[in-house]
Design a protein around this motif. Structure first.
Motif, mmCIF file in Angstrom:
data_model
loop_
_atom_site.group_PDB
_atom_site.id
_atom_site.type_symbol
_atom_site.label_atom_id
_atom_site.label_comp_id
_atom_site.label_asym_id
_atom_site.label_seq_id
_atom_site.Cartn_x
_atom_site.Cartn_y
_atom_site.Cartn_z
ATOM 1 N N VAL A 54 0.838 -1.201 0.000
ATOM 2 C CA VAL A 54 0.000 0.000 0.000
ATOM 3 C C VAL A 54 0.878 1.257 0.000
ATOM 4 O O VAL A 54 0.531 2.260 -0.620
ATOM 5 C CB VAL A 54 -0.995 -0.024 1.177
ATOM 6 C CG1 VAL A 54 -1.829 1.246 1.225
ATOM 7 C CG2 VAL A 54 -1.913 -1.239 1.074
ATOM 8 N N SER A 55 2.036 1.198 0.641
ATOM 9 C CA SER A 55 2.976 2.334 0.610
ATOM 10 C C SER A 55 3.427 2.619 -0.821
ATOM 11 O O SER A 55 3.511 3.785 -1.237
ATOM 12 C CB SER A 55 4.212 2.044 1.469
ATOM 13 O OG SER A 55 3.875 1.910 2.812
ATOM 14 N N VAL A 56 3.717 1.566 -1.571
ATOM 15 C CA VAL A 56 4.109 1.740 -2.977
ATOM 16 C C VAL A 56 2.949 2.365 -3.751
ATOM 17 O O VAL A 56 3.151 3.254 -4.580
ATOM 18 C CB VAL A 56 4.557 0.399 -3.604
ATOM 19 C CG1 VAL A 56 4.747 0.531 -5.113
ATOM 20 C CG2 VAL A 56 5.832 -0.099 -2.942
ATOM 21 N N TRP A 57 1.718 1.923 -3.473
ATOM 22 C CA TRP A 57 0.561 2.493 -4.161
ATOM 23 C C TRP A 57 0.463 3.994 -3.888
ATOM 24 O O TRP A 57 0.276 4.789 -4.816
ATOM 25 C CB TRP A 57 -0.725 1.787 -3.723
ATOM 26 C CG TRP A 57 -1.917 2.244 -4.507
ATOM 27 C CD1 TRP A 57 -2.324 1.774 -5.716
ATOM 28 C CD2 TRP A 57 -2.827 3.283 -4.159
ATOM 29 N NE1 TRP A 57 -3.445 2.455 -6.125
ATOM 30 C CE2 TRP A 57 -3.780 3.388 -5.189
ATOM 31 C CE3 TRP A 57 -2.932 4.130 -3.060
ATOM 32 C CZ2 TRP A 57 -4.811 4.298 -5.158
ATOM 33 C CZ3 TRP A 57 -3.968 5.046 -3.031
ATOM 34 C CH2 TRP A 57 -4.891 5.123 -4.074
ATOM 35 N N PHE A 58 0.588 4.396 -2.613
ATOM 36 C CA PHE A 58 0.520 5.823 -2.284
ATOM 37 C C PHE A 58 1.671 6.598 -2.938
ATOM 38 O O PHE A 58 1.474 7.716 -3.415
ATOM 39 C CB PHE A 58 0.509 6.044 -0.775
ATOM 40 C CG PHE A 58 -0.852 5.847 -0.155
ATOM 41 C CD1 PHE A 58 -1.894 6.728 -0.416
ATOM 42 C CD2 PHE A 58 -1.094 4.763 0.682
ATOM 43 C CE1 PHE A 58 -3.147 6.544 0.145
ATOM 44 C CE2 PHE A 58 -2.342 4.573 1.248
ATOM 45 C CZ PHE A 58 -3.380 5.464 0.983
#
Length: 131
Positions: A54-58
């Motif tokens: 999810v960090s990569v998505w953000f």
């Protein structure tokens, strides 16, 4: 897909040498925008690397992230979203190991573009789902 984007095969979309080709990048971004959150909702409780994912998505959605980094991040996230992989996700225990390897490689190479705010936003999103 936009009118100018040429159709690409799944193999072309995941080919690292083509990750920054505009048509491939648009296709990857479209697939990720449609499929990321539904798949995360289905699988987050089984993924030990959910916060990193999810960090990569953000980070990929952040306007301050360089375009080249966004393109590679979109390709990695597309690999997670697409229904085919090297190891199908339906295999209990090992199904997400290839996805974890892709996300780990992304973080190892592009970690400087994943900032504290992305990690905090990911942690908050996961907390919200679990409560």
């Amino acid at each position: 897909m936009s009118a100018k984007a040429k159709p690409v095969t799944p193999e072309e979309a995941l080919d690292p040498s083509r990750a920054l080709v505009p048509s491939v990048q648009r296709v990857n971004e479209m697939r990720v925008s449609r499929g990321f959150w539904p798949k995360m909702r289905r699988t987050a409780s089984r993924l030990p690397f959910a916060r990193e994912l999810v960090s990569v998505w953000f980070a990929a959605r952040d306007p301050e992230t360089p375009p080249a980094a966004k393109g590679v991040m979109a390709a990695g996230l597309a690999y997670f979203v697409l229904p085919f992989d090297a190891i199908p996700d339906v295999f209990a225990g090992i199904g997400f190991t290839d996805d974890a390897a892709v996300i780990g490689a992304l973080i190892a190479t592009l970690g400087a573009n994943i900032h504290r705010r992305h990690r905090e936003a990911a942690a908050a999103a996961l907390r919200a789902w679990r409560s």
